[in-house]
Design a protein around this motif. Structure first.
Motif, PDB file in Angstrom:
ATOM      1  N   VAL A 122      -3.980   5.953   1.183  1.00 47.55           N
ATOM      2  CA  VAL A 122      -5.074   5.024   1.454  1.00 47.55           C
ATOM      3  C   VAL A 122      -5.045   4.019   0.319  1.00 47.55           C
ATOM      4  O   VAL A 122      -5.058   4.396  -0.849  1.00 47.55           O
ATOM      5  N   ARG A 123      -4.966   2.743   0.661  1.00 45.50           N
ATOM      6  CA  ARG A 123      -4.897   1.717  -0.380  1.00 45.50           C
ATOM      7  C   ARG A 123      -5.573   0.446   0.106  1.00 45.50           C
ATOM      8  O   ARG A 123      -5.673   0.219   1.310  1.00 45.50           O
ATOM      9  N   PHE A 124      -6.039  -0.333  -0.847  1.00 45.69           N
ATOM     10  CA  PHE A 124      -6.519  -1.652  -0.487  1.00 45.69           C
ATOM     11  C   PHE A 124      -5.307  -2.483  -0.108  1.00 45.69           C
ATOM     12  O   PHE A 124      -4.224  -2.326  -0.694  1.00 45.69           O
ATOM     13  N   ALA A 125      -5.458  -3.337   0.883  1.00 44.57           N
ATOM     14  CA  ALA A 125      -4.351  -4.189   1.313  1.00 44.57           C
ATOM     15  C   ALA A 125      -3.957  -5.099   0.150  1.00 44.57           C
ATOM     16  O   ALA A 125      -4.791  -5.432  -0.697  1.00 44.57           O
ATOM     17  N   PRO A 126      -2.691  -5.497   0.102  1.00 41.25           N
ATOM     18  CA  PRO A 126      -2.243  -6.379  -0.992  1.00 41.25           C
ATOM     19  C   PRO A 126      -3.151  -7.599  -1.121  1.00 41.25           C
ATOM     20  O   PRO A 126      -3.493  -8.231  -0.135  1.00 41.25           O
ATOM     21  N   GLY A 127      -3.562  -7.831  -2.350  1.00 40.06           N
ATOM     22  CA  GLY A 127      -4.434  -8.970  -2.616  1.00 40.06           C
ATOM     23  C   GLY A 127      -5.895  -8.700  -2.341  1.00 40.06           C
ATOM     24  O   GLY A 127      -6.736  -9.540  -2.586  1.00 40.06           O
TER      25      GLY A 127
END
Length: 137
Positions: free
Chosen positions: A48-53
């Motif tokens: 689970v990660r924040f989208a790039p940028g």
């Protein structure tokens, strides 16, 4: 129908675009998004990660909720994990009286979750989950 990642090596990304209630202060919106990300991370998912940028720099105060609101969840398990993911998002939305909106995109297919009656939301989500969990294909 999905096969396990160990059998196919396939990982499917699900993108969640979260639009917090526009009346929230940016700091409160950031806390809510980070809480949702932490809840999703508790599921049996690859990552689970924040989208790039999308994520603010470490220690930044007052991130713009619009730029922070994209979370990518990588799934490699069969449809049950996808169902759990959608259930977690629904629970997160239901726990708040605020007007948050979450757009879920899988393989170019999108569903938008926000204020709706329980019956409307349930019918819409069930159809979406069937399309992407292998049951009903």
């Amino acid at each position: 129908m999905w096969e396990s990642a160990s059998a196919t090596g396939r990982v499917r990304d699900v993108r969640l675009d979260v639009a917090p209630d526009p009346e929230l202060e940016p700091e409160a919106a950031e806390r809510l998004l980070r809480r949702l990300r932490a809840e999703l991370d508790e599921l049996d998912v690859e990552s689970v990660r924040f989208a790039p940028g999308a994520a603010p720099p470490e220690g930044a105060k007052g991130a713009d909720a619009v730029t922070l609101g994209a979370i990518v969840v990588a799934l490699s398990a069969p449809g049950g994990v996808f169902t759990s993911l959608i259930g977690t998002v629904q629970d997160w939305l239901n726990r708040s009286a605020a007007r948050h909106r979450v757009t879920v995109t899988v393989d170019g297919d999108t569903i938008e979750l926000e204020a709706a009656t329980d019956a409307e939301r349930r019918a819409l989500v069930e159809a979406f989950v069937r399309r992407h969990s292998g049951s009903g294909r």
